[in-house]
Design an enzyme around this catalytic site. Structure first.
Site, PDB file in Angstrom:
ATOM      1  N   LYS A 279       0.857  -1.179   0.000  1.00 45.35           N
ATOM      2  CA  LYS A 279       0.000   0.000   0.000  1.00 45.35           C
ATOM      3  C   LYS A 279       0.900   1.239   0.000  1.00 45.35           C
ATOM      4  CE  LYS A 279      -4.367   1.429   0.219  1.00 45.35           C
ATOM      5  NZ  LYS A 279      -5.157   1.138   1.420  1.00 45.35           N
ATOM      6  N   HIS A 280       0.745   2.103  -0.984  1.00 39.90           N
ATOM      7  CA  HIS A 280       1.561   3.311  -1.096  1.00 39.90           C
ATOM      8  C   HIS A 280       3.057   2.979  -1.050  1.00 39.90           C
ATOM      9  CE1 HIS A 280      -2.046   5.617  -1.001  1.00 39.90           C
ATOM     10  NE2 HIS A 280      -2.364   5.254   0.227  1.00 39.90           N
ATOM     11  N   ASN A 422      12.423   5.516   8.241  1.00 40.30           N
ATOM     12  CA  ASN A 422      13.007   4.512   9.117  1.00 40.30           C
ATOM     13  C   ASN A 422      12.098   3.287   9.159  1.00 40.30           C
ATOM     14  OD1 ASN A 422      15.404   5.792  10.191  1.00 40.30           O
ATOM     15  ND2 ASN A 422      14.060   7.183  11.291  1.00 40.30           N
ATOM     16  N   HIS A 528      14.770   5.672   0.934  1.00 34.55           N
ATOM     17  CA  HIS A 528      14.124   6.980   1.128  1.00 34.55           C
ATOM     18  C   HIS A 528      13.087   7.261   0.056  1.00 34.55           C
ATOM     19  CE1 HIS A 528      17.862   7.644   3.551  1.00 34.55           C
ATOM     20  NE2 HIS A 528      16.949   8.121   4.369  1.00 34.55           N
TER      21      HIS A 528
END
Length: 528
Positions: A279-280, A422, A528
Protein backbone atom coordinates in the site's frame (compact mmCIF):
# COMPACT_ATOMS: atom_id res chain seq x y z
CA UNK A 1 9.54 24.54 -47.28
CA UNK A 2 6.50 22.69 -48.60
CA UNK A 3 3.77 21.17 -46.48
CA UNK A 4 3.07 18.24 -48.79
CA UNK A 5 6.12 16.68 -50.41
CA UNK A 6 6.21 13.62 -52.69
CA UNK A 7 8.07 10.40 -51.92
CA UNK A 8 9.85 9.29 -55.08
CA UNK A 9 12.78 7.29 -53.71
CA UNK A 10 13.12 5.30 -50.49
CA UNK A 11 16.05 3.57 -48.79
CA UNK A 12 15.13 0.59 -46.59
CA UNK A 13 17.65 -1.19 -44.34
CA UNK A 14 16.16 -3.02 -41.37
CA UNK A 15 17.14 -5.79 -38.97
CA UNK A 16 13.51 -6.36 -37.93
CA UNK A 17 11.63 -7.44 -41.07
CA UNK A 18 8.17 -7.16 -39.47
CA UNK A 19 5.80 -5.41 -41.90
CA UNK A 20 8.61 -4.76 -44.38
CA UNK A 21 6.98 -6.40 -47.41
CA UNK A 22 3.66 -4.64 -46.83
CA UNK A 23 5.44 -1.28 -46.58
CA UNK A 24 7.45 -2.00 -49.72
CA UNK A 25 4.32 -2.95 -51.63
CA UNK A 26 2.57 0.25 -50.56
CA UNK A 27 5.54 2.37 -51.64
CA UNK A 28 5.78 0.68 -55.03
CA UNK A 29 2.07 1.22 -55.57
CA UNK A 30 2.81 4.98 -55.43
CA UNK A 31 5.66 4.66 -57.92
CA UNK A 32 8.42 4.87 -55.30
CA UNK A 33 11.86 3.50 -56.29
CA UNK A 34 13.29 1.18 -53.62
CA UNK A 35 16.95 1.18 -52.56
CA UNK A 36 18.12 -1.41 -50.06
CA UNK A 37 20.96 -3.47 -48.60
CA UNK A 38 21.71 -7.09 -47.77
CA UNK A 39 18.97 -9.09 -46.14
CA UNK A 40 16.42 -6.31 -46.51
CA UNK A 41 16.88 -6.25 -50.28
CA UNK A 42 16.57 -10.04 -50.43
CA UNK A 43 13.32 -10.02 -48.44
CA UNK A 44 11.83 -7.41 -50.76
CA UNK A 45 12.95 -9.27 -53.89
CA UNK A 46 11.59 -12.54 -52.54
CA UNK A 47 8.23 -10.77 -52.35
CA UNK A 48 8.51 -9.87 -56.04
CA UNK A 49 9.45 -6.21 -55.62
CA UNK A 50 12.05 -4.42 -57.74
CA UNK A 51 14.95 -3.23 -55.59
CA UNK A 52 18.20 -1.46 -56.40
CA UNK A 53 21.20 -2.26 -54.20
CA UNK A 54 22.79 0.70 -52.42
CA UNK A 55 26.17 -0.55 -53.65
CA UNK A 56 24.92 -0.09 -57.22
CA UNK A 57 24.08 3.54 -56.41
CA UNK A 58 27.32 4.35 -54.57
CA UNK A 59 29.62 2.38 -56.90
CA UNK A 60 31.19 0.73 -53.86
CA UNK A 61 30.44 -2.80 -52.61
CA UNK A 62 29.52 -3.58 -49.03
CA UNK A 63 32.81 -4.22 -47.25
CA UNK A 64 34.41 -4.97 -43.89
CA UNK A 65 31.67 -7.45 -42.92
CA UNK A 66 28.98 -4.89 -43.71
CA UNK A 67 30.53 -2.17 -41.55
CA UNK A 68 30.75 0.08 -44.61
CA UNK A 69 27.79 0.21 -46.99
CA UNK A 70 25.71 3.39 -46.56
CA UNK A 71 28.43 5.75 -45.29
CA UNK A 72 28.84 7.52 -48.64
CA UNK A 73 28.21 11.04 -50.04
CA UNK A 74 25.76 9.68 -52.60
CA UNK A 75 23.58 8.42 -49.73
CA UNK A 76 23.98 11.28 -47.29
CA UNK A 77 23.92 13.92 -50.02
CA UNK A 78 20.60 12.47 -51.16
CA UNK A 79 19.30 12.75 -47.60
CA UNK A 80 20.70 16.14 -46.58
CA UNK A 81 20.23 18.20 -49.73
CA UNK A 82 17.71 21.02 -49.43
CA UNK A 83 15.41 20.67 -52.41
CA UNK A 84 14.65 24.40 -52.51
CA UNK A 85 18.31 25.47 -52.38
CA UNK A 86 19.75 26.08 -55.87
CA UNK A 87 23.34 25.41 -54.76
CA UNK A 88 22.36 22.07 -53.21
CA UNK A 89 20.42 21.07 -56.31
CA UNK A 90 23.38 22.02 -58.52
CA UNK A 91 25.74 19.97 -56.37
CA UNK A 92 23.42 16.96 -56.66
CA UNK A 93 23.37 17.32 -60.45
CA UNK A 94 27.14 17.79 -60.68
CA UNK A 95 27.95 14.70 -58.61
CA UNK A 96 25.14 12.43 -59.74
CA UNK A 97 23.37 12.40 -56.39
CA UNK A 98 19.73 11.38 -56.43
CA UNK A 99 17.31 12.63 -53.75
CA UNK A 100 16.14 10.13 -51.11
CA UNK A 101 12.74 11.06 -49.71
CA UNK A 102 12.19 8.25 -47.21
CA UNK A 103 14.54 6.28 -44.97
CA UNK A 104 13.36 3.19 -43.13
CA UNK A 105 15.91 1.93 -40.61
CA UNK A 106 15.68 -0.07 -37.43
CA UNK A 107 19.03 -0.53 -35.80
CA UNK A 108 21.23 -3.52 -35.08
CA UNK A 109 19.76 -5.33 -32.04
CA UNK A 110 22.28 -3.97 -29.54
CA UNK A 111 19.98 -4.06 -26.52
CA UNK A 112 18.88 -7.62 -27.27
CA UNK A 113 22.51 -8.71 -27.71
CA UNK A 114 23.43 -7.33 -24.29
CA UNK A 115 20.31 -8.84 -22.69
CA UNK A 116 21.20 -12.35 -23.86
CA UNK A 117 24.61 -12.09 -22.16
CA UNK A 118 26.74 -12.01 -25.32
CA UNK A 119 30.52 -11.76 -25.14
CA UNK A 120 32.20 -8.35 -25.43
CA UNK A 121 33.25 -8.68 -29.10
CA UNK A 122 29.77 -9.75 -30.21
CA UNK A 123 28.23 -6.79 -28.40
CA UNK A 124 30.65 -4.42 -30.11
CA UNK A 125 29.73 -5.81 -33.53
CA UNK A 126 26.08 -5.03 -32.79
CA UNK A 127 26.73 -1.31 -32.40
CA UNK A 128 25.12 0.22 -35.48
CA UNK A 129 26.98 3.09 -37.17
CA UNK A 130 25.51 3.58 -40.63
CA UNK A 131 21.93 3.29 -39.38
CA UNK A 132 22.09 6.13 -36.83
CA UNK A 133 23.99 8.29 -39.35
CA UNK A 134 21.24 7.89 -41.95
CA UNK A 135 18.51 8.41 -39.37
CA UNK A 136 20.05 11.65 -38.13
CA UNK A 137 20.65 12.94 -41.66
CA UNK A 138 17.08 12.23 -42.72
CA UNK A 139 15.64 13.67 -39.49
CA UNK A 140 17.65 16.88 -39.83
CA UNK A 141 16.21 17.38 -43.32
CA UNK A 142 12.64 16.57 -42.28
CA UNK A 143 11.41 19.51 -44.30
CA UNK A 144 11.70 17.15 -47.28
CA UNK A 145 12.62 13.70 -45.95
CA UNK A 146 10.62 11.13 -44.00
CA UNK A 147 12.40 8.82 -41.55
CA UNK A 148 10.85 5.72 -39.99
CA UNK A 149 12.54 3.93 -37.08
CA UNK A 150 9.56 2.09 -35.57
CA UNK A 151 7.42 -0.58 -37.22
CA UNK A 152 4.44 1.08 -35.51
CA UNK A 153 4.80 4.05 -37.89
CA UNK A 154 4.54 2.02 -41.12
CA UNK A 155 0.75 2.21 -41.23
CA UNK A 156 0.77 5.94 -40.43
CA UNK A 157 2.99 6.68 -43.42
CA UNK A 158 1.08 4.32 -45.71
CA UNK A 159 -2.16 6.07 -44.73
CA UNK A 160 -0.75 9.55 -45.47
CA UNK A 161 0.62 8.46 -48.84
CA UNK A 162 -2.80 7.11 -49.72
CA UNK A 163 -4.65 10.23 -48.60
CA UNK A 164 -2.23 12.65 -50.27
CA UNK A 165 -1.52 10.93 -53.61
CA UNK A 166 1.98 9.73 -52.67
CA UNK A 167 2.90 12.77 -50.56
CA UNK A 168 3.40 13.30 -46.81
CA UNK A 169 2.69 16.33 -44.66
CA UNK A 170 5.25 18.45 -42.85
CA UNK A 171 3.53 17.68 -39.53
CA UNK A 172 4.09 13.96 -40.07
CA UNK A 173 7.71 14.41 -41.14
CA UNK A 174 8.37 16.57 -38.10
CA UNK A 175 6.80 14.00 -35.78
CA UNK A 176 8.79 11.19 -37.38
CA UNK A 177 11.99 13.23 -36.97
CA UNK A 178 11.39 13.68 -33.24
CA UNK A 179 10.80 9.94 -32.84
CA UNK A 180 13.97 9.27 -34.84
CA UNK A 181 16.19 11.47 -32.68
CA UNK A 182 14.71 9.94 -29.53
CA UNK A 183 15.49 6.49 -30.92
CA UNK A 184 19.12 7.27 -31.70
CA UNK A 185 19.45 8.95 -28.30
CA UNK A 186 18.06 5.89 -26.55
CA UNK A 187 20.29 3.65 -28.64
CA UNK A 188 23.38 5.66 -27.75
CA UNK A 189 22.24 5.61 -24.13
CA UNK A 190 22.14 1.81 -24.20
CA UNK A 191 25.62 1.68 -25.72
CA UNK A 192 27.15 4.24 -23.33
CA UNK A 193 25.50 2.62 -20.28
CA UNK A 194 26.88 -0.77 -21.28
CA UNK A 195 30.31 0.72 -21.93
CA UNK A 196 30.25 2.45 -18.54
CA UNK A 197 29.83 -0.95 -16.91
CA UNK A 198 32.93 -2.22 -18.75
CA UNK A 199 35.27 0.44 -17.39
CA UNK A 200 36.12 1.62 -13.91
CA UNK A 201 34.89 4.84 -12.39
CA UNK A 202 31.87 7.08 -12.84
CA UNK A 203 31.31 8.28 -16.41
CA UNK A 204 31.52 12.02 -17.04
CA UNK A 205 28.22 11.96 -18.93
CA UNK A 206 25.17 9.81 -18.25
CA UNK A 207 21.94 9.58 -20.24
CA UNK A 208 18.60 7.85 -19.77
CA UNK A 209 16.47 6.38 -22.55
CA UNK A 210 13.02 4.85 -22.74
CA UNK A 211 10.17 3.85 -25.02
CA UNK A 212 6.62 5.01 -24.40
CA UNK A 213 4.56 2.11 -23.13
CA UNK A 214 1.49 3.97 -21.94
CA UNK A 215 0.12 7.50 -21.73
CA UNK A 216 -1.38 7.67 -18.25
CA UNK A 217 -4.59 9.40 -17.27
CA UNK A 218 -2.61 11.44 -14.73
CA UNK A 219 0.30 11.15 -12.33
CA UNK A 220 0.26 10.82 -8.56
CA UNK A 221 -2.52 13.45 -8.56
CA UNK A 222 -5.10 14.41 -11.21
CA UNK A 223 -3.42 17.74 -12.01
CA UNK A 224 -0.13 16.02 -13.01
CA UNK A 225 0.52 14.76 -16.55
CA UNK A 226 2.26 11.37 -16.68
CA UNK A 227 3.41 8.57 -18.93
CA UNK A 228 5.06 5.16 -18.53
CA UNK A 229 8.28 4.39 -20.40
CA UNK A 230 10.11 1.07 -20.60
CA UNK A 231 13.88 0.68 -20.72
CA UNK A 232 14.05 -2.44 -22.89
CA UNK A 233 15.62 -4.60 -20.18
CA UNK A 234 12.78 -7.18 -20.29
CA UNK A 235 13.03 -7.70 -16.53
CA UNK A 236 9.98 -9.70 -15.36
CA UNK A 237 7.58 -7.35 -13.63
CA UNK A 238 5.01 -4.67 -14.28
CA UNK A 239 6.74 -3.35 -17.42
CA UNK A 240 6.66 -6.71 -19.20
CA UNK A 241 3.56 -8.28 -17.66
CA UNK A 242 0.45 -9.39 -19.52
CA UNK A 243 -2.73 -7.73 -18.24
CA UNK A 244 -5.65 -10.16 -18.38
CA UNK A 245 -8.42 -7.93 -17.13
CA UNK A 246 -9.32 -4.70 -15.42
CA UNK A 247 -9.03 -1.06 -16.38
CA UNK A 248 -5.80 0.63 -17.38
CA UNK A 249 -3.09 0.82 -14.74
CA UNK A 250 -2.59 4.23 -13.16
CA UNK A 251 0.70 5.92 -12.23
CA UNK A 252 0.29 4.85 -8.60
CA UNK A 253 -0.75 1.32 -9.62
CA UNK A 254 2.43 0.90 -11.65
CA UNK A 255 4.63 2.29 -8.88
CA UNK A 256 3.06 0.09 -6.19
CA UNK A 257 2.93 -3.02 -8.37
CA UNK A 258 6.62 -2.69 -9.10
CA UNK A 259 7.36 -2.39 -5.38
CA UNK A 260 5.25 -5.46 -4.65
CA UNK A 261 6.82 -7.65 -7.32
CA UNK A 262 10.38 -6.63 -6.51
CA UNK A 263 9.72 -7.62 -2.89
CA UNK A 264 8.04 -10.96 -3.55
CA UNK A 265 10.76 -11.86 -6.05
CA UNK A 266 13.18 -11.99 -3.11
CA UNK A 267 11.54 -15.27 -2.05
CA UNK A 268 12.57 -18.33 -4.05
CA UNK A 269 9.42 -20.20 -5.11
CA UNK A 270 11.34 -23.47 -4.70
CA UNK A 271 11.34 -22.75 -0.97
CA UNK A 272 7.58 -22.33 -0.84
CA UNK A 273 4.79 -19.85 -1.56
CA UNK A 274 5.18 -16.21 -0.55
CA UNK A 275 2.88 -13.20 -0.74
CA UNK A 276 3.48 -9.46 -0.42
CA UNK A 277 0.71 -6.88 -0.01
CA UNK A 278 1.69 -3.29 -0.78
CA UNK A 279 0.00 0.00 0.00
CA UNK A 280 1.56 3.31 -1.10
CA UNK A 281 4.83 1.54 -2.02
CA UNK A 282 5.23 0.06 1.49
CA UNK A 283 4.50 -3.53 2.54
CA UNK A 284 1.54 -3.87 4.85
CA UNK A 285 1.93 -7.65 4.99
CA UNK A 286 4.44 -10.23 3.80
CA UNK A 287 4.41 -13.94 4.54
CA UNK A 288 5.48 -17.40 3.54
CA UNK A 289 2.96 -20.22 3.78
CA UNK A 290 2.30 -23.92 3.30
CA UNK A 291 0.17 -22.99 0.27
CA UNK A 292 -0.44 -19.83 -1.69
CA UNK A 293 -3.73 -19.16 0.04
CA UNK A 294 -2.01 -19.70 3.39
CA UNK A 295 0.73 -17.22 2.47
CA UNK A 296 -1.88 -14.67 1.38
CA UNK A 297 -3.97 -15.15 4.54
CA UNK A 298 -0.96 -14.73 6.82
CA UNK A 299 0.18 -11.60 4.95
CA UNK A 300 -3.37 -10.21 5.10
CA UNK A 301 -3.52 -10.77 8.86
CA UNK A 302 -0.60 -8.39 9.44
CA UNK A 303 -2.75 -5.34 8.59
CA UNK A 304 -6.20 -6.10 7.22
CA UNK A 305 -7.17 -2.44 7.19
CA UNK A 306 -4.29 -1.25 5.02
CA UNK A 307 -4.63 -4.24 2.69
CA UNK A 308 -7.97 -2.84 1.45
CA UNK A 309 -7.34 -1.37 -1.99
CA UNK A 310 -3.79 -2.67 -2.01
CA UNK A 311 -1.52 -4.47 -4.48
CA UNK A 312 -0.91 -8.21 -4.06
CA UNK A 313 2.18 -9.97 -5.44
CA UNK A 314 2.70 -13.74 -5.41
CA UNK A 315 5.87 -15.71 -6.09
CA UNK A 316 4.00 -18.72 -7.52
CA UNK A 317 1.03 -19.30 -9.80
CA UNK A 318 -2.26 -17.84 -8.61
CA UNK A 319 -4.76 -20.66 -8.04
CA UNK A 320 -8.52 -20.67 -7.63
CA UNK A 321 -8.55 -21.00 -3.86
CA UNK A 322 -6.25 -18.02 -3.44
CA UNK A 323 -8.27 -16.01 -5.96
CA UNK A 324 -11.43 -16.70 -3.94
CA UNK A 325 -9.75 -15.45 -0.76
CA UNK A 326 -8.41 -12.32 -2.45
CA UNK A 327 -11.84 -11.60 -3.93
CA UNK A 328 -13.31 -11.14 -0.47
CA UNK A 329 -11.93 -7.58 -0.26
CA UNK A 330 -11.32 -4.82 -2.77
CA UNK A 331 -7.89 -5.17 -4.38
CA UNK A 332 -6.40 -2.91 -7.08
CA UNK A 333 -3.88 -5.27 -8.70
CA UNK A 334 -2.74 -8.87 -8.41
CA UNK A 335 0.56 -9.81 -10.04
CA UNK A 336 2.00 -13.32 -10.22
CA UNK A 337 4.19 -15.45 -12.48
CA UNK A 338 1.04 -17.15 -13.78
CA UNK A 339 -2.64 -17.82 -13.07
CA UNK A 340 -4.81 -20.90 -13.49
CA UNK A 341 -7.97 -20.84 -15.58
CA UNK A 342 -10.01 -21.19 -12.36
CA UNK A 343 -8.33 -18.12 -10.89
CA UNK A 344 -8.96 -16.10 -14.06
CA UNK A 345 -12.62 -17.13 -14.05
CA UNK A 346 -13.03 -16.05 -10.43
CA UNK A 347 -11.39 -12.68 -11.03
CA UNK A 348 -13.48 -12.14 -14.16
CA UNK A 349 -16.35 -11.36 -11.80
CA UNK A 350 -14.32 -8.44 -10.40
CA UNK A 351 -14.21 -6.14 -13.42
CA UNK A 352 -12.13 -3.42 -11.72
CA UNK A 353 -9.43 -5.79 -10.45
CA UNK A 354 -6.34 -5.89 -12.65
CA UNK A 355 -4.67 -9.27 -13.05
CA UNK A 356 -1.09 -9.32 -14.36
CA UNK A 357 1.10 -12.33 -15.12
CA UNK A 358 4.83 -12.20 -15.82
CA UNK A 359 6.04 -15.74 -16.69
CA UNK A 360 8.83 -15.38 -14.16
CA UNK A 361 10.18 -13.57 -11.13
CA UNK A 362 12.59 -10.67 -11.20
CA UNK A 363 16.13 -11.72 -10.27
CA UNK A 364 16.90 -9.66 -7.13
CA UNK A 365 20.65 -10.16 -7.60
CA UNK A 366 20.87 -8.51 -11.03
CA UNK A 367 22.67 -5.18 -10.85
CA UNK A 368 20.94 -2.11 -12.28
CA UNK A 369 20.96 1.64 -11.89
CA UNK A 370 18.45 3.61 -9.84
CA UNK A 371 17.69 7.22 -10.75
CA UNK A 372 16.11 9.99 -8.72
CA UNK A 373 15.48 13.48 -9.99
CA UNK A 374 16.49 16.48 -7.93
CA UNK A 375 16.29 20.16 -8.83
CA UNK A 376 18.85 20.77 -11.55
CA UNK A 377 19.90 17.17 -12.02
CA UNK A 378 19.46 13.63 -10.90
CA UNK A 379 21.08 11.17 -8.53
CA UNK A 380 22.32 7.82 -9.81
CA UNK A 381 23.20 4.83 -7.71
CA UNK A 382 23.40 1.07 -7.95
CA UNK A 383 20.13 -0.60 -7.16
CA UNK A 384 20.18 -2.14 -3.68
CA UNK A 385 20.90 -5.81 -4.41
CA UNK A 386 22.68 -6.33 -1.09
CA UNK A 387 22.01 -9.62 0.64
CA UNK A 388 23.35 -11.41 3.67
CA UNK A 389 23.76 -15.07 4.56
CA UNK A 390 23.59 -16.72 7.97
CA UNK A 391 27.38 -16.75 8.09
CA UNK A 392 27.42 -12.96 7.78
CA UNK A 393 25.52 -12.47 11.04
CA UNK A 394 27.45 -11.41 14.12
CA UNK A 395 25.79 -12.39 17.39
CA UNK A 396 26.56 -9.59 19.84
CA UNK A 397 24.44 -10.56 22.90
CA UNK A 398 24.90 -13.10 25.65
CA UNK A 399 21.82 -15.00 24.57
CA UNK A 400 22.12 -16.93 21.34
CA UNK A 401 19.13 -16.74 18.97
CA UNK A 402 17.19 -19.94 18.35
CA UNK A 403 16.99 -21.48 14.89
CA UNK A 404 13.44 -20.16 14.50
CA UNK A 405 14.51 -16.67 15.56
CA UNK A 406 17.37 -16.76 13.05
CA UNK A 407 15.03 -17.82 10.25
CA UNK A 408 12.57 -15.08 11.15
CA UNK A 409 15.32 -12.49 11.41
CA UNK A 410 16.53 -13.35 7.91
CA UNK A 411 12.94 -13.04 6.64
CA UNK A 412 12.48 -9.72 8.45
CA UNK A 413 15.76 -8.39 7.08
CA UNK A 414 14.66 -9.20 3.52
CA UNK A 415 11.41 -7.30 4.04
CA UNK A 416 13.22 -4.35 5.67
CA UNK A 417 15.07 -3.75 2.41
CA UNK A 418 11.73 -2.85 0.80
CA UNK A 419 10.24 -0.65 3.54
CA UNK A 420 10.67 3.12 3.59
CA UNK A 421 13.13 4.38 6.21
CA UNK A 422 13.01 4.51 9.12
CA UNK A 423 11.86 0.89 8.86
CA UNK A 424 10.93 -1.47 11.67
CA UNK A 425 9.50 -4.92 10.92
CA UNK A 426 8.15 -7.43 13.43
CA UNK A 427 8.09 -11.04 12.15
CA UNK A 428 6.81 -14.26 13.67
CA UNK A 429 6.92 -17.71 12.08
CA UNK A 430 7.70 -16.43 8.59
CA UNK A 431 5.11 -13.62 8.49
CA UNK A 432 5.18 -9.92 9.23
CA UNK A 433 3.05 -9.06 12.25
CA UNK A 434 3.83 -5.34 12.42
CA UNK A 435 5.38 -2.83 10.00
CA UNK A 436 6.49 0.70 10.86
CA UNK A 437 7.57 2.75 7.87
CA UNK A 438 8.75 6.18 6.82
CA UNK A 439 8.98 7.83 10.23
CA UNK A 440 11.44 10.55 11.18
CA UNK A 441 12.23 8.69 14.42
CA UNK A 442 13.14 5.01 14.56
CA UNK A 443 11.47 4.63 17.91
CA UNK A 444 8.24 6.02 16.40
CA UNK A 445 8.39 3.34 13.70
CA UNK A 446 8.85 0.75 16.45
CA UNK A 447 5.81 2.03 18.33
CA UNK A 448 3.61 2.33 15.23
CA UNK A 449 4.39 -1.22 14.15
CA UNK A 450 3.60 -2.51 17.64
CA UNK A 451 0.36 -0.52 17.79
CA UNK A 452 -0.75 -1.93 14.44
CA UNK A 453 -0.20 -5.41 15.85
CA UNK A 454 -2.33 -4.53 18.89
CA UNK A 455 -5.11 -3.27 16.62
CA UNK A 456 -5.03 -6.47 14.57
CA UNK A 457 -5.17 -8.59 17.72
CA UNK A 458 -8.41 -6.84 18.65
CA UNK A 459 -9.85 -7.30 15.15
CA UNK A 460 -8.93 -11.00 15.12
CA UNK A 461 -10.02 -11.61 18.70
CA UNK A 462 -6.57 -12.74 19.81
CA UNK A 463 -5.63 -12.74 23.49
CA UNK A 464 -2.34 -10.94 22.72
CA UNK A 465 -0.69 -9.21 19.77
CA UNK A 466 1.36 -11.41 17.46
CA UNK A 467 4.41 -9.34 18.34
CA UNK A 468 4.63 -11.51 21.45
CA UNK A 469 7.48 -13.89 20.66
CA UNK A 470 8.41 -12.07 17.46
CA UNK A 471 11.71 -10.84 16.08
CA UNK A 472 12.44 -7.30 14.91
CA UNK A 473 14.44 -6.00 11.97
CA UNK A 474 15.68 -2.43 11.72
CA UNK A 475 16.95 -1.19 8.35
CA UNK A 476 19.64 0.91 10.06
CA UNK A 477 21.27 0.90 13.48
CA UNK A 478 19.45 1.82 16.66
CA UNK A 479 21.05 5.16 17.65
CA UNK A 480 19.75 4.74 21.19
CA UNK A 481 18.44 1.89 23.27
CA UNK A 482 14.89 3.30 23.39
CA UNK A 483 13.81 1.67 20.12
CA UNK A 484 15.07 -1.70 21.29
CA UNK A 485 13.34 -1.30 24.66
CA UNK A 486 10.05 -0.43 22.89
CA UNK A 487 10.38 -3.59 20.78
CA UNK A 488 11.00 -5.67 23.88
CA UNK A 489 7.93 -4.17 25.55
CA UNK A 490 5.91 -5.23 22.49
CA UNK A 491 7.05 -8.82 23.09
CA UNK A 492 10.00 -9.15 20.70
CA UNK A 493 12.65 -11.68 21.73
CA UNK A 494 15.35 -11.06 19.12
CA UNK A 495 16.57 -8.27 16.88
CA UNK A 496 18.53 -7.92 13.67
CA UNK A 497 20.15 -4.61 12.78
CA UNK A 498 23.24 -3.33 10.95
CA UNK A 499 25.15 -2.13 14.01
CA UNK A 500 27.73 0.62 13.73
CA UNK A 501 26.29 3.20 16.12
CA UNK A 502 28.48 5.14 18.53
CA UNK A 503 26.19 3.72 21.23
CA UNK A 504 26.26 0.07 20.12
CA UNK A 505 27.60 -0.90 23.55
CA UNK A 506 24.61 0.75 25.26
CA UNK A 507 22.17 -0.97 22.91
CA UNK A 508 23.83 -4.36 23.40
CA UNK A 509 23.77 -3.86 27.17
CA UNK A 510 20.04 -3.03 27.03
CA UNK A 511 19.43 -6.18 24.98
CA UNK A 512 21.32 -8.29 27.49
CA UNK A 513 19.41 -6.75 30.38
CA UNK A 514 16.10 -7.54 28.63
CA UNK A 515 17.22 -11.10 27.80
CA UNK A 516 17.07 -10.49 24.06
CA UNK A 517 19.18 -12.02 21.34
CA UNK A 518 20.61 -9.57 18.82
CA UNK A 519 22.67 -9.90 15.65
CA UNK A 520 24.49 -7.34 13.54
CA UNK A 521 24.54 -7.55 9.75
CA UNK A 522 27.17 -4.94 8.94
CA UNK A 523 24.88 -3.77 6.13
CA UNK A 524 22.07 -1.25 6.14
CA UNK A 525 19.07 -0.88 3.80
CA UNK A 526 18.03 2.79 3.76
CA UNK A 527 15.14 3.32 1.35
CA UNK A 528 14.12 6.98 1.13
Amino acid sequence: MPDLHPVSRALLSVSDKTGLVELGQALVSHGVELLSTGGTAKALRDAGLAVKDVSEVTGFPEMMDGRVKTLHPVVHGGLLALRDNDEHVAAMDQHGIGAIDLVVVNLYPFEETVAKGAEYDEVIENIDIGGPAMIRSAAKNHGFVNVIVDVEDYDVVIKELGENNGQTSYALRQRLAQTAYARTAAYDTAVSTWMAAQVDGTPRRRTVGGTLAQTLRYGENPHQLAAFYTDGSNRPGVATATQHQGKELSYNNINDTDAAYELVSEFDPAQGPACAIIKHANPCGVARGTSMVDAYSRAFDCDRTSAFGGIIALNQTLDGETAEAISEIFTEVVIAPGATDDAKAIFAKKKNLRLLTTNGLADPSVAALAFRQVSGGYLVQDKDVGRIAMDDLKIVTKRQPSDQELADMMFAWTVAKHVKSNAIIYVKDGATVGVGAGQMSRVDSTRIAARKAQDMAEVMGLPAPLTQGSVVASDAFFPFADGLITAAEAGATALIQPGGSMRDDEVIAAADEAGLAMVFTGMRHFRH
